[in-house]
Scaffold this motif. Structure first.
Motif, PDB file in Angstrom:
ATOM      1  N   MET A  78       5.611 -35.543  40.100  1.00 55.98           N
ATOM      2  CA  MET A  78       6.418 -36.017  39.016  1.00 55.98           C
ATOM      3  C   MET A  78       7.876 -36.005  39.482  1.00 55.98           C
ATOM      4  O   MET A  78       8.297 -35.108  40.201  1.00 55.98           O
ATOM      5  CB  MET A  78       6.230 -35.108  37.799  1.00 55.98           C
ATOM      6  N   LYS A  79       8.626 -37.031  39.053  1.00 59.26           N
ATOM      7  CA  LYS A  79      10.041 -37.113  39.395  1.00 59.26           C
ATOM      8  C   LYS A  79      10.867 -37.167  38.119  1.00 59.26           C
ATOM      9  O   LYS A  79      10.418 -37.686  37.106  1.00 59.26           O
ATOM     10  CB  LYS A  79      10.338 -38.389  40.191  1.00 59.26           C
ATOM     11  N   ILE A  80      12.084 -36.643  38.227  1.00 58.73           N
ATOM     12  CA  ILE A  80      13.017 -36.747  37.119  1.00 58.73           C
ATOM     13  C   ILE A  80      14.390 -37.117  37.671  1.00 58.73           C
ATOM     14  O   ILE A  80      14.859 -36.520  38.637  1.00 58.73           O
ATOM     15  CB  ILE A  80      13.087 -35.445  36.281  1.00 58.73           C
ATOM     16  N   TYR A  81      14.974 -38.146  37.075  1.00 54.06           N
ATOM     17  CA  TYR A  81      16.344 -38.536  37.386  1.00 54.06           C
ATOM     18  C   TYR A  81      17.197 -37.999  36.253  1.00 54.06           C
ATOM     19  O   TYR A  81      16.888 -38.216  35.079  1.00 54.06           O
ATOM     20  CB  TYR A  81      16.487 -40.048  37.475  1.00 54.06           C
ATOM     21  N   LEU A  82      18.284 -37.311  36.606  1.00 57.51           N
ATOM     22  CA  LEU A  82      19.053 -36.601  35.598  1.00 57.51           C
ATOM     23  C   LEU A  82      20.512 -36.455  35.985  1.00 57.51           C
ATOM     24  O   LEU A  82      20.913 -36.819  37.083  1.00 57.51           O
ATOM     25  CB  LEU A  82      18.446 -35.219  35.369  1.00 57.51           C
ATOM     26  N   LYS A  83      21.269 -35.894  35.061  1.00 59.00           N
ATOM     27  CA  LYS A  83      22.624 -35.405  35.316  1.00 59.00           C
ATOM     28  C   LYS A  83      22.519 -33.906  35.118  1.00 59.00           C
ATOM     29  O   LYS A  83      22.117 -33.437  34.052  1.00 59.00           O
ATOM     30  CB  LYS A  83      23.609 -36.015  34.330  1.00 59.00           C
ATOM     31  N   SER A  84      22.874 -33.153  36.144  1.00 55.29           N
ATOM     32  CA  SER A  84      22.632 -31.705  36.103  1.00 55.29           C
ATOM     33  C   SER A  84      23.356 -31.002  34.964  1.00 55.29           C
ATOM     34  O   SER A  84      22.915 -29.953  34.509  1.00 55.29           O
ATOM     35  CB  SER A  84      23.001 -31.060  37.444  1.00 55.29           C
ATOM     36  N   THR A  85      24.440 -31.573  34.452  1.00 52.85           N
ATOM     37  CA  THR A  85      25.172 -30.931  33.365  1.00 52.85           C
ATOM     38  C   THR A  85      24.787 -31.460  31.983  1.00 52.85           C
ATOM     39  O   THR A  85      25.299 -30.978  30.973  1.00 52.85           O
ATOM     40  CB  THR A  85      26.691 -31.110  33.559  1.00 52.85           C
ATOM     41  N   CYS A  86      23.878 -32.415  31.925  1.00 54.45           N
ATOM     42  CA  CYS A  86      23.447 -33.018  30.655  1.00 54.45           C
ATOM     43  C   CYS A  86      22.508 -32.052  29.918  1.00 54.45           C
ATOM     44  O   CYS A  86      21.528 -31.564  30.483  1.00 54.45           O
ATOM     45  CB  CYS A  86      22.740 -34.335  30.948  1.00 54.45           C
ATOM     46  N   ILE A  87      22.824 -31.773  28.669  1.00 55.43           N
ATOM     47  CA  ILE A  87      22.018 -30.824  27.884  1.00 55.43           C
ATOM     48  C   ILE A  87      20.588 -31.344  27.701  1.00 55.43           C
ATOM     49  O   ILE A  87      19.634 -30.578  27.849  1.00 55.43           O
ATOM     50  CB  ILE A  87      22.687 -30.534  26.530  1.00 55.43           C
ATOM     51  N   THR A  88      20.434 -32.620  27.387  1.00 57.72           N
ATOM     52  CA  THR A  88      19.088 -33.181  27.207  1.00 57.72           C
ATOM     53  C   THR A  88      18.298 -33.083  28.511  1.00 57.72           C
ATOM     54  O   THR A  88      17.114 -32.744  28.503  1.00 57.72           O
ATOM     55  CB  THR A  88      19.161 -34.650  26.739  1.00 57.72           C
ATOM     56  N   CYS A  89      18.947 -33.351  29.627  1.00 57.41           N
ATOM     57  CA  CYS A  89      18.278 -33.244  30.924  1.00 57.41           C
ATOM     58  C   CYS A  89      17.856 -31.810  31.200  1.00 57.41           C
ATOM     59  O   CYS A  89      16.737 -31.555  31.655  1.00 57.41           O
ATOM     60  CB  CYS A  89      19.197 -33.744  32.039  1.00 57.41           C
ATOM     61  N   ARG A  90      18.749 -30.867  30.920  1.00 52.69           N
ATOM     62  CA  ARG A  90      18.421 -29.456  31.171  1.00 52.69           C
ATOM     63  C   ARG A  90      17.280 -28.984  30.287  1.00 52.69           C
ATOM     64  O   ARG A  90      16.403 -28.233  30.733  1.00 52.69           O
ATOM     65  CB  ARG A  90      19.666 -28.598  31.012  1.00 52.69           C
ATOM     66  N   THR A 129      14.898 -30.868  29.193  1.00 50.92           N
ATOM     67  CA  THR A 129      13.691 -31.494  29.734  1.00 50.92           C
ATOM     68  C   THR A 129      13.185 -30.730  30.950  1.00 50.92           C
ATOM     69  O   THR A 129      11.988 -30.459  31.065  1.00 50.92           O
ATOM     70  CB  THR A 129      13.960 -32.970  30.089  1.00 50.92           C
ATOM     71  N   VAL A 130      14.093 -30.346  31.845  1.00 47.33           N
ATOM     72  CA  VAL A 130      13.700 -29.577  33.033  1.00 47.33           C
ATOM     73  C   VAL A 130      13.097 -28.241  32.615  1.00 47.33           C
ATOM     74  O   VAL A 130      12.073 -27.811  33.166  1.00 47.33           O
ATOM     75  CB  VAL A 130      14.907 -29.382  33.981  1.00 47.33           C
ATOM     76  N   THR A 131      13.692 -27.597  31.629  1.00 43.22           N
ATOM     77  CA  THR A 131      13.155 -26.328  31.124  1.00 43.22           C
ATOM     78  C   THR A 131      11.733 -26.519  30.601  1.00 43.22           C
ATOM     79  O   THR A 131      10.843 -25.712  30.876  1.00 43.22           O
ATOM     80  CB  THR A 131      14.060 -25.753  30.007  1.00 43.22           C
ATOM     81  N   GLU A 132      11.517 -27.603  29.879  1.00 45.09           N
ATOM     82  CA  GLU A 132      10.184 -27.879  29.332  1.00 45.09           C
ATOM     83  C   GLU A 132       9.187 -28.182  30.453  1.00 45.09           C
ATOM     84  O   GLU A 132       8.045 -27.714  30.427  1.00 45.09           O
ATOM     85  CB  GLU A 132      10.244 -29.048  28.340  1.00 45.09           C
ATOM     86  N   LEU A 133       9.604 -28.926  31.450  1.00 49.69           N
ATOM     87  CA  LEU A 133       8.722 -29.218  32.585  1.00 49.69           C
ATOM     88  C   LEU A 133       8.367 -27.936  33.326  1.00 49.69           C
ATOM     89  O   LEU A 133       7.221 -27.749  33.740  1.00 49.69           O
ATOM     90  CB  LEU A 133       9.388 -30.221  33.526  1.00 49.69           C
ATOM     91  N   ASP A 134       9.355 -27.057  33.489  1.00 50.07           N
ATOM     92  CA  ASP A 134       9.102 -25.758  34.126  1.00 50.07           C
ATOM     93  C   ASP A 134       8.127 -24.929  33.288  1.00 50.07           C
ATOM     94  O   ASP A 134       7.223 -24.284  33.818  1.00 50.07           O
ATOM     95  CB  ASP A 134      10.407 -24.977  34.323  1.00 50.07           C
ATOM     96  N   ARG A 135       8.312 -24.958  31.961  1.00 44.17           N
ATOM     97  CA  ARG A 135       7.424 -24.209  31.066  1.00 44.17           C
ATOM     98  C   ARG A 135       5.986 -24.702  31.183  1.00 44.17           C
ATOM     99  O   ARG A 135       5.037 -23.927  31.133  1.00 44.17           O
ATOM    100  CB  ARG A 135       7.902 -24.356  29.620  1.00 44.17           C
TER     101      ARG A 135
END
Length: 112
Positions: free
Chosen positions: A1-13, A15-21
Motif C-alpha cells: 500500500m502507498k500513501i502520498y501525503l504532506k507530513s505536517t497535514c493533520i488529515t494525512c497524519r 490517516t497514517v495513524t489509522e493505517l498503523d493501527r
C-alpha cells in the motif's frame, strides 16, 4: 500500500495513524519533498476516475491566487499546475488494493 501525503497535514497524519493501527504495510511519500510528476498525476486521476479539477484543494491560497476557478483552464494546464504546486493537491492519496482513496475517507474503505 502507498500513501502520498504532506507530513505536517493533520488529515494525512490521522490517516497514517489509522493505517498503523490496522497494521498495514505502507510506503509513504511526502509530495512536498518529492513532487508528483505530470504523468503520476494523470495516473492518479485515471485510477480515481475523476477530472483534474477534482484533485484541487480549493481552500489552498494558491487556488485563489492562480484563479483556478476560471473554467478556461484546460485539463493539461491544471495537471501542470498541480505538479508545480503540491499544496493544491487533495491529500492524502492512498493506493489500496485495486482502488485509490483521496482526501478524507472512512478507514472501512481500506478493508474492501
Amino acid at each position: 500500500m502507498k500513501i502520498y501525503l504532506k507530513s505536517t497535514c493533520i488529515t494525512c497524519r490521522r490517516t497514517v495513524t489509522e493505517l498503523d493501527r490496522l497494521k498495514l504495510d505502507v510506503q509513504k511519500r511526502d509530495i512536498f519533498k518529492d513532487k508528483l510528476t505530470e504523468s503520476e498525476i494523470k495516473k492518479i486521476i485515471q485510477l480515481a476516475g475523476i477530472k483534474p479539477r477534482d484533485l484541487i484543494r480549493k481552500k489552498d491560497k494558491m487556488f485563489k491566487e492562480l484563479h483556478l476557478d476560471d473554467p478556461r483552464f484546460t485539463d493539461p494546464q491544471i495537471i501542470k499546475i498541480l505538479s508545480e504546486h503540491p499544496g493544491l493537491i487533495r491529500r492524502p492519496i492512498v493506493f489500496a488494493k485495486n482502488k485509490i482513496l483521496i482526501g478524507k475517507f472512512d478507514s472501512k474503505e481500506l478493508k474492501h
